[in-house]
Design a protein around this motif. Structure first.
Motif, PDB file in Angstrom:
ATOM      1  N   HIS A  62       6.755   1.753   0.480  1.00 22.13           N
ATOM      2  CA  HIS A  62       5.711   1.044   1.226  1.00 22.13           C
ATOM      3  C   HIS A  62       4.831   0.223   0.286  1.00 22.13           C
ATOM      4  O   HIS A  62       4.489  -0.920   0.580  1.00 22.13           O
ATOM      5  N   LEU A  63       4.484   0.792  -0.856  1.00 27.08           N
ATOM      6  CA  LEU A  63       3.643   0.071  -1.807  1.00 27.08           C
ATOM      7  C   LEU A  63       4.360  -1.158  -2.347  1.00 27.08           C
ATOM      8  O   LEU A  63       3.760  -2.232  -2.482  1.00 27.08           O
ATOM      9  N   SER A  64       5.653  -1.038  -2.651  1.00 27.84           N
ATOM     10  CA  SER A  64       6.404  -2.186  -3.178  1.00 27.84           C
ATOM     11  C   SER A  64       6.469  -3.307  -2.144  1.00 27.84           C
ATOM     12  O   SER A  64       6.425  -4.487  -2.505  1.00 27.84           O
ATOM     13  N   ARG A  65       6.562  -2.954  -0.859  1.00 31.40           N
ATOM     14  CA  ARG A  65       6.570  -3.984   0.189  1.00 31.40           C
ATOM     15  C   ARG A  65       5.163  -4.564   0.378  1.00 31.40           C
ATOM     16  O   ARG A  65       5.006  -5.774   0.573  1.00 31.40           O
ATOM     17  N   ALA A  66       4.146  -3.698   0.323  1.00 34.83           N
ATOM     18  CA  ALA A  66       2.773  -4.147   0.549  1.00 34.83           C
ATOM     19  C   ALA A  66       2.329  -5.140  -0.519  1.00 34.83           C
ATOM     20  O   ALA A  66       1.525  -6.036  -0.244  1.00 34.83           O
ATOM     21  N   LEU A  67       2.845  -4.993  -1.737  1.00 38.74           N
ATOM     22  CA  LEU A  67       2.471  -5.900  -2.818  1.00 38.74           C
ATOM     23  C   LEU A  67       3.009  -7.312  -2.602  1.00 38.74           C
ATOM     24  O   LEU A  67       2.554  -8.259  -3.257  1.00 38.74           O
ATOM     25  N   LYS A  68       3.972  -7.471  -1.687  1.00 40.29           N
ATOM     26  CA  LYS A  68       4.602  -8.772  -1.459  1.00 40.29           C
ATOM     27  C   LYS A  68       4.041  -9.501  -0.245  1.00 40.29           C
ATOM     28  O   LYS A  68       4.447 -10.618   0.048  1.00 40.29           O
ATOM     29  N   ILE A  69       3.137  -8.865   0.486  1.00 37.15           N
ATOM     30  CA  ILE A  69       2.564  -9.493   1.678  1.00 37.15           C
ATOM     31  C   ILE A  69       1.070  -9.717   1.447  1.00 37.15           C
ATOM     32  O   ILE A  69       0.532  -9.398   0.392  1.00 37.15           O
ATOM     33  N   ASN A  70       0.401 -10.269   2.460  1.00 35.96           N
ATOM     34  CA  ASN A  70      -1.028 -10.494   2.333  1.00 35.96           C
ATOM     35  C   ASN A  70      -1.765  -9.176   2.140  1.00 35.96           C
ATOM     36  O   ASN A  70      -1.476  -8.192   2.831  1.00 35.96           O
ATOM     37  N   LYS A 121      -3.475  -0.679  -6.942  1.00 31.75           N
ATOM     38  CA  LYS A 121      -2.319   0.045  -6.390  1.00 31.75           C
ATOM     39  C   LYS A 121      -2.710   0.980  -5.257  1.00 31.75           C
ATOM     40  O   LYS A 121      -2.276   2.124  -5.179  1.00 31.75           O
ATOM     41  N   GLY A 122      -3.541   0.495  -4.347  1.00 30.79           N
ATOM     42  CA  GLY A 122      -3.891   1.266  -3.162  1.00 30.79           C
ATOM     43  C   GLY A 122      -5.089   2.172  -3.308  1.00 30.79           C
ATOM     44  O   GLY A 122      -5.497   2.814  -2.339  1.00 30.79           O
ATOM     45  N   LEU A 123      -5.680   2.238  -4.491  1.00 27.09           N
ATOM     46  CA  LEU A 123      -6.844   3.100  -4.715  1.00 27.09           C
ATOM     47  C   LEU A 123      -8.071   2.251  -5.035  1.00 27.09           C
ATOM     48  O   LEU A 123      -7.967   1.198  -5.658  1.00 27.09           O
ATOM     49  N   LEU A 124      -9.227   2.733  -4.601  1.00 30.47           N
ATOM     50  CA  LEU A 124     -10.503   2.128  -4.939  1.00 30.47           C
ATOM     51  C   LEU A 124     -11.239   3.016  -5.923  1.00 30.47           C
ATOM     52  O   LEU A 124     -11.114   4.239  -5.876  1.00 30.47           O
ATOM     53  N   CYS A 125     -12.024   2.401  -6.790  1.00 27.59           N
ATOM     54  CA  CYS A 125     -12.959   3.132  -7.626  1.00 27.59           C
ATOM     55  C   CYS A 125     -14.356   2.719  -7.208  1.00 27.59           C
ATOM     56  O   CYS A 125     -14.678   1.525  -7.195  1.00 27.59           O
ATOM     57  N   LEU A 126     -15.171   3.694  -6.823  1.00 30.79           N
ATOM     58  CA  LEU A 126     -16.553   3.452  -6.416  1.00 30.79           C
ATOM     59  C   LEU A 126     -17.483   4.179  -7.373  1.00 30.79           C
ATOM     60  O   LEU A 126     -17.184   5.288  -7.825  1.00 30.79           O
ATOM     61  N   SER A 127     -18.612   3.558  -7.661  1.00 29.78           N
ATOM     62  CA  SER A 127     -19.598   4.196  -8.525  1.00 29.78           C
ATOM     63  C   SER A 127     -20.980   4.053  -7.925  1.00 29.78           C
ATOM     64  O   SER A 127     -21.248   3.130  -7.140  1.00 29.78           O
ATOM     65  N   GLY A 128     -21.874   4.960  -8.305  1.00 26.72           N
ATOM     66  CA  GLY A 128     -23.272   4.789  -7.968  1.00 26.72           C
ATOM     67  C   GLY A 128     -23.853   3.638  -8.760  1.00 26.72           C
ATOM     68  O   GLY A 128     -23.243   3.132  -9.709  1.00 26.72           O
ATOM     69  N   VAL A 393      -4.620  -3.579  -1.652  1.00 32.32           N
ATOM     70  CA  VAL A 393      -3.297  -3.270  -1.108  1.00 32.32           C
ATOM     71  C   VAL A 393      -3.364  -1.913  -0.417  1.00 32.32           C
ATOM     72  O   VAL A 393      -3.542  -0.880  -1.073  1.00 32.32           O
ATOM     73  N   GLY A 394      -3.271  -1.923   0.913  1.00 32.67           N
ATOM     74  CA  GLY A 394      -3.307  -0.673   1.663  1.00 32.67           C
ATOM     75  C   GLY A 394      -2.064   0.150   1.408  1.00 32.67           C
ATOM     76  O   GLY A 394      -0.937  -0.341   1.526  1.00 32.67           O
ATOM     77  N   SER A 395      -2.234   1.422   1.057  1.00 34.40           N
ATOM     78  CA  SER A 395      -1.108   2.247   0.626  1.00 34.40           C
ATOM     79  C   SER A 395      -1.381   3.714   0.902  1.00 34.40           C
ATOM     80  O   SER A 395      -2.530   4.138   1.083  1.00 34.40           O
ATOM     81  N   LEU A 396      -0.300   4.499   0.921  1.00 32.12           N
ATOM     82  CA  LEU A 396      -0.416   5.957   0.966  1.00 32.12           C
ATOM     83  C   LEU A 396      -0.580   6.536  -0.441  1.00 32.12           C
ATOM     84  O   LEU A 396      -0.634   7.751  -0.608  1.00 32.12           O
ATOM     85  N   ASN A 397      -0.639   5.680  -1.427  1.00 32.03           N
ATOM     86  CA  ASN A 397      -0.623   6.121  -2.810  1.00 32.03           C
ATOM     87  C   ASN A 397      -1.807   7.029  -3.129  1.00 32.03           C
ATOM     88  O   ASN A 397      -2.891   6.898  -2.593  1.00 32.03           O
ATOM     89  N   TRP A 398      -1.565   7.931  -4.050  1.00 31.63           N
ATOM     90  CA  TRP A 398      -2.612   8.808  -4.556  1.00 31.63           C
ATOM     91  C   TRP A 398      -2.348   9.070  -6.033  1.00 31.63           C
ATOM     92  O   TRP A 398      -1.227   8.887  -6.518  1.00 31.63           O
ATOM     93  N   ILE A 399      -3.364   9.474  -6.755  1.00 27.20           N
ATOM     94  CA  ILE A 399      -3.239   9.592  -8.213  1.00 27.20           C
ATOM     95  C   ILE A 399      -2.213  10.629  -8.637  1.00 27.20           C
ATOM     96  O   ILE A 399      -1.732  10.612  -9.756  1.00 27.20           O
ATOM     97  N   ALA A 400      -1.873  11.550  -7.747  1.00 30.16           N
ATOM     98  CA  ALA A 400      -0.844  12.519  -8.081  1.00 30.16           C
ATOM     99  C   ALA A 400       0.550  11.914  -8.002  1.00 30.16           C
ATOM    100  O   ALA A 400       1.517  12.486  -8.472  1.00 30.16           O
ATOM    101  N   ASN A 401       0.634  10.693  -7.382  1.00 33.56           N
ATOM    102  CA  ASN A 401       1.931  10.042  -7.208  1.00 33.56           C
ATOM    103  C   ASN A 401       1.885   8.617  -7.741  1.00 33.56           C
ATOM    104  O   ASN A 401       2.149   7.665  -7.019  1.00 33.56           O
ATOM    105  N   PRO A 402       1.526   8.382  -9.022  1.00 31.69           N
ATOM    106  CA  PRO A 402       1.517   7.018  -9.529  1.00 31.69           C
ATOM    107  C   PRO A 402       2.926   6.451  -9.532  1.00 31.69           C
ATOM    108  O   PRO A 402       3.893   7.153  -9.797  1.00 31.69           O
ATOM    109  N   THR A 403       3.040   5.141  -9.193  1.00 28.10           N
ATOM    110  CA  THR A 403       4.364   4.517  -9.082  1.00 28.10           C
ATOM    111  C   THR A 403       4.492   3.382 -10.074  1.00 28.10           C
ATOM    112  O   THR A 403       3.518   2.871 -10.571  1.00 28.10           O
TER     113      THR A 403
END
Length: 403
Positions: A62-70, A121-128, A393-403
């Motif tokens: 899913h991530l590989s396809r998502a990287l190729k679309i808007n 790669k589907g993850l956000l980093c937020l900080s105070g 990039v919207g994804s199911l990715n999580w840091i335990a599953n880096p691709t």
């Protein structure tokens, strides 16, 4: 009543049976083509489908396809809804309705005010917004999140710059944090001090999600602009602040070996004291986006071969007076011109059709067609008045599953 209930259940049951009967590889291929918002709903249909969305092969495909679309666009609001997240999915069809949808932040009670450090790669980093506040890695669609350990500086800092990225060679996500100290010293005559003590001007730390720890990298001889680091070629990039470096340098941080270095910038042939520029990433290349001193043009320079000064090319010149908006209202055109003059136009990303998406003062999104050389407003239902736009990039990715 029972017969009506049975008729309503029948299509859902047939869909579940159809997926269950497919070979797993075929099912993965079909499901991987869903937009992220549909894929999240897909998880709640039944246990079998939920298990399928946790298959690492689906995450990767899913991530590989998502990287190729808007990409989807995430908005961090400033007014009237303060510090909330929304998103919109951009389709390939201009006439499709685009509706803003809210993103629930599960840790919002502990971080009422925040900033977006970056998207990767589907993850956000937020900080105070303050040094002592937390940093989170967060998938805004699955709501999975991780609070990073606190990073201690020698003393309280008065300004912080962050960056977030992933390096495929090391297979690690990293967060870089640079704290700038007040330039404090104690004179020899000061009560209680017998020697001169001068604090370093800065201190850089890097957090590796693999080791789950911060590492002190020492002082950084640059003062970086506190905008999100632009991730290109396994490196994060910033422009230096004017009060330290009159040349407005480009500085990179290599996530593979945790080192900083200068990257050659274009020869703009302008006085950067009177002009401003910011960085962006278009089709995997580093871009320098210059707002000219007269406020009439946005120049987009592209580094076609990374770290080669001679490869900088002025690819686009988007003007206020020469570009005619196809569907810009007079009010939207005024916002566009004012954004150019104030230096608040930001290049967000490039869309699948080649249009360049521009954020104008956090009020409107405009697409510049490189083929027709016209401006088109991106109409979004429910668009907040003031916000920050981030390509994600919207994804199911999580840091335990880096691709």
């Amino acid at each position: 009543m029972d017969s009506n209930h049975e008729r309503q259940r029948k299509p859902a049951d047939e869909s579940r049976n159809l997926i269950d009967s497919l070979q797993n590889e075929i099912a993965l291929d079909i499901v991987s083509r869903l937009p992220i918002s549909s894929l999240i709903q897909f998880r709640f249909v039944c246990q079998t489908w939920n298990m399928l969305t946790h298959d690492s092969r689906l995450v990767d495909l899913h991530l590989s396809r998502a990287l190729k679309i808007n990409p989807c666009i995430i908005f961090k609001t400033y007014h009237p809804q303060k510090d909330q997240l929304f998103f919109v999915e951009l389709s390939d069809h201009d006439d499709d309705e685009r509706t803003l949808r809210e993103i629930q932040i599960p840790f919002s009670t502990s971080m009422a005010i925040f900033r977006i450090v970056g998207s990767c790669k589907g993850l956000l980093c937020l900080s105070g917004v303050y040094d002592h506040q937390a940093v989170y890695i967060y998938n805004p669609f699955t709501t999975e999140h991780k609070k990073l350990l606190h990073c201690n500086h020698a003393v309280e800092v008065n300004e912080v710059v962050y960056g977030f990225g992933f390096h495929p060679a090391t297979n690690e996500y990293k967060v870089i944090k640079i704290g700038y100290y007040p330039h404090v010293y104690y004179a020899t005559w000061s009560p209680g001090n017998t020697h001169v003590y001068d604090l370093p001007r800065s201190e850089a730390h890097v957090f590796s999600l693999g080791s789950n720890s911060w590492r002190n990298l020492g002082e950084l001889p640059y003062k970086l602009h506190h905008s999100p680091g632009i991730f290109v070629s396994g490196r994060l990039h910033w422009v230096t602040r004017f009060n330290w470096h009159l040349d407005r340098l480009i500085v990179s941080f290599d996530l593979s070996n945790d080192t900083f270095q200068q990257v050659p910038r274009p020869d703009f042939n302008v006085n950067l004291f009177h002009c401003s520029y910011h960085l962006a990433s278009l089709r995997g290349c580093l871009c320098a986006c210059l707002l000219t001193s007269n406020g009439d043009n946005l120049e987009i320079w592209i580094m076609e071969e990374y770290n080669k000064k001679e490869s900088w090319v002025k690819q686009f010149n988007i003007g206020a007076s020469t570009i005619v908006g196809q569907d810009l209202s007079p009010q939207s055109y005024d916002i566009w011109r004012t954004s150019l003059q104030k230096g608040t136009v930001k290049v967000v990303c490039i869309l699948k059709n080649g249009d360049i998406l521009l954020d104008c003062q956090g009020e409107i999104l405009i697409a510049y067609s490189i083929h027709e050389k016209i401006l088109k407003i991106i109409s979004i239902s429910g668009m907040p008045k003031y916000c920050q736009a981030v390509a994600h990039v919207g994804s199911l990715n999580w840091i335990a599953n880096p691709t």
